[in-house]
Scaffold this motif. Sequence first.
Motif, mmCIF file in Angstrom:
data_model
loop_
_atom_site.group_PDB
_atom_site.id
_atom_site.type_symbol
_atom_site.label_atom_id
_atom_site.label_comp_id
_atom_site.label_asym_id
_atom_site.label_seq_id
_atom_site.Cartn_x
_atom_site.Cartn_y
_atom_site.Cartn_z
ATOM 1 N N VAL A 70 -5.672 -3.737 -6.057
ATOM 2 C CA VAL A 70 -4.243 -3.698 -6.385
ATOM 3 C C VAL A 70 -3.577 -5.046 -6.128
ATOM 4 C CG1 VAL A 70 -2.011 -2.599 -5.931
ATOM 5 C CG2 VAL A 70 -4.092 -1.230 -5.878
ATOM 6 N N THR A 71 -3.701 -5.547 -4.889
ATOM 7 C CA THR A 71 -2.906 -6.715 -4.503
ATOM 8 C C THR A 71 -3.336 -7.998 -5.218
ATOM 9 O OG1 THR A 71 -4.307 -7.049 -2.542
ATOM 10 C CG2 THR A 71 -2.282 -5.781 -2.261
ATOM 11 N N THR A 87 4.972 -3.002 7.692
ATOM 12 C CA THR A 87 3.943 -1.991 7.925
ATOM 13 C C THR A 87 4.435 -0.661 7.384
ATOM 14 O OG1 THR A 87 3.108 -3.107 9.895
ATOM 15 C CG2 THR A 87 2.565 -0.772 9.644
ATOM 16 N N MET A 88 3.623 -0.060 6.523
ATOM 17 C CA MET A 88 4.013 1.217 5.942
ATOM 18 C C MET A 88 2.789 2.106 5.749
ATOM 19 S SD MET A 88 4.890 0.179 1.989
ATOM 20 C CE MET A 88 4.759 1.864 1.389
ATOM 21 N N VAL A 98 1.951 -4.642 4.310
ATOM 22 C CA VAL A 98 2.033 -4.851 2.863
ATOM 23 C C VAL A 98 3.115 -5.871 2.524
ATOM 24 C CG1 VAL A 98 1.226 -2.506 2.426
ATOM 25 C CG2 VAL A 98 3.683 -2.954 2.539
ATOM 26 N N PRO A 99 3.004 -6.551 1.385
ATOM 27 C CA PRO A 99 4.042 -7.494 0.949
ATOM 28 C C PRO A 99 5.299 -6.752 0.514
ATOM 29 C CG PRO A 99 2.320 -7.301 -0.703
ATOM 30 C CD PRO A 99 1.840 -6.536 0.485
ATOM 31 N N SER A 100 6.378 -7.518 0.340
ATOM 32 C CA SER A 100 7.680 -6.930 0.013
ATOM 33 C C SER A 100 8.140 -7.344 -1.380
ATOM 34 C CB SER A 100 8.738 -7.382 1.024
ATOM 35 O OG SER A 100 8.409 -6.967 2.330
ATOM 36 N N LEU A 141 3.288 -1.432 -1.599
ATOM 37 C CA LEU A 141 4.344 -2.432 -1.412
ATOM 38 C C LEU A 141 5.528 -1.844 -0.649
ATOM 39 C CD1 LEU A 141 4.532 -3.839 -5.054
ATOM 40 C CD2 LEU A 141 3.723 -5.112 -3.063
ATOM 41 N N TYR A 142 6.270 -2.730 0.002
ATOM 42 C CA TYR A 142 7.578 -2.349 0.554
ATOM 43 C C TYR A 142 8.637 -2.799 -0.455
ATOM 44 C CZ TYR A 142 11.818 -2.301 3.311
ATOM 45 O OH TYR A 142 13.102 -2.073 3.755
ATOM 46 N N ASP A 143 9.423 -1.868 -0.950
ATOM 47 C CA ASP A 143 10.429 -2.174 -1.971
ATOM 48 C C ASP A 143 11.775 -2.481 -1.324
ATOM 49 O OD1 ASP A 143 12.075 -2.378 -4.159
ATOM 50 O OD2 ASP A 143 11.997 -0.243 -4.671
#
Length: 341
Positions: A70-71, A87-88, A98-100, A141-143
């Motif tokens: 994915v990334t 972190t999620m 995860v990236p934002s 991802l963090y949205d």
Amino acid sequence: MKTLLPTSTAGSLPKPSWLAEPNTLWSPWKLQDDELIDGKQDALRLSLQEQQHAGIDIVSDGEQTRQHFVTTFIEHLDGVDFQQRKTMRIRDRYDASVPSVVGAVSRPQSVFVNDARFLRQLTDQPIKWALPGPMTMIDTLYDGHYHSREKLAWEFAKILNQEAKELVAAGVDIIQFDEPAFNVFFDEVNDWGIATLERAIEGLKCETAVHICYGYGIQANTDWKKTLGSEWRQYEAFFPKLQASNIDIISLECQNSHVPMELIELIRGKKVMIGAIDVANHAIETPEQVAATLRKALQFVDADKLMPCTNCGMAPLPRTVARGKLHALSAGADIVRRELV
């Protein structure tokens, strides 16, 4: 594809030890710069040769040019900050940094097209290329921008469609979207997940597939599977809507799983990639074990629509094990092929 019971893999194959750490999922590269580019291409050649030597009919790059399914795609997009991490929970299973998403997402240039073009130059066989699906992308991802899983999924669907069209132009025959998140977020899958997937395949002049498994053979996934009971009926929640979609092929996990095979009746009419190779252990299936799984599937899938496959990617496995499993898949398919003929 005119071959009866054409074989393929669901996705990744192990990387050579000189490219990344063996038996490790998403291992960092051992090479850099031009050496990394050459190393990826060498690994892609090896991956193709191993598939061909095993008798695999529909080949892929084995995801040799990707660190993460994915990334690696996401890191080429604008609007995502890999330094601003959160972190999620991933698919309600494990925690990850995860990236934002920090702005509007877009694709400034193609991501995998050069790799696909390189693979096309190496073979005349049908090529299948895997991309992450919109729902699985947003779950990684963090949205911090859209503040809406659905809105972000629609944006990713547009971007995936752009990439897919360029992959087809480069010679790819089947575009596969990986959506393990479909087995978790059932309401969202039916409300907008399948719709965003259809946006991702819009206008593609090739066959399209969606791969829906129960994950790599890592501890977090195997622990989760133990909580699912004696029957895994997750597919039942969204198969009716998927059957009515424009997706051509549905890729499923079957070998050594608790998925009731009769659920496949719900997608009658679709081509089905039957996962006949278990990627969660090192035991190499016998050809007869593969054949037995395929025979069961043939009760619910017409022979001209059945495509023997692996349950998921085999990146974390030793290369000798993955190689043996590929040969078993091909040999098992050949047993059933001869029976049908």
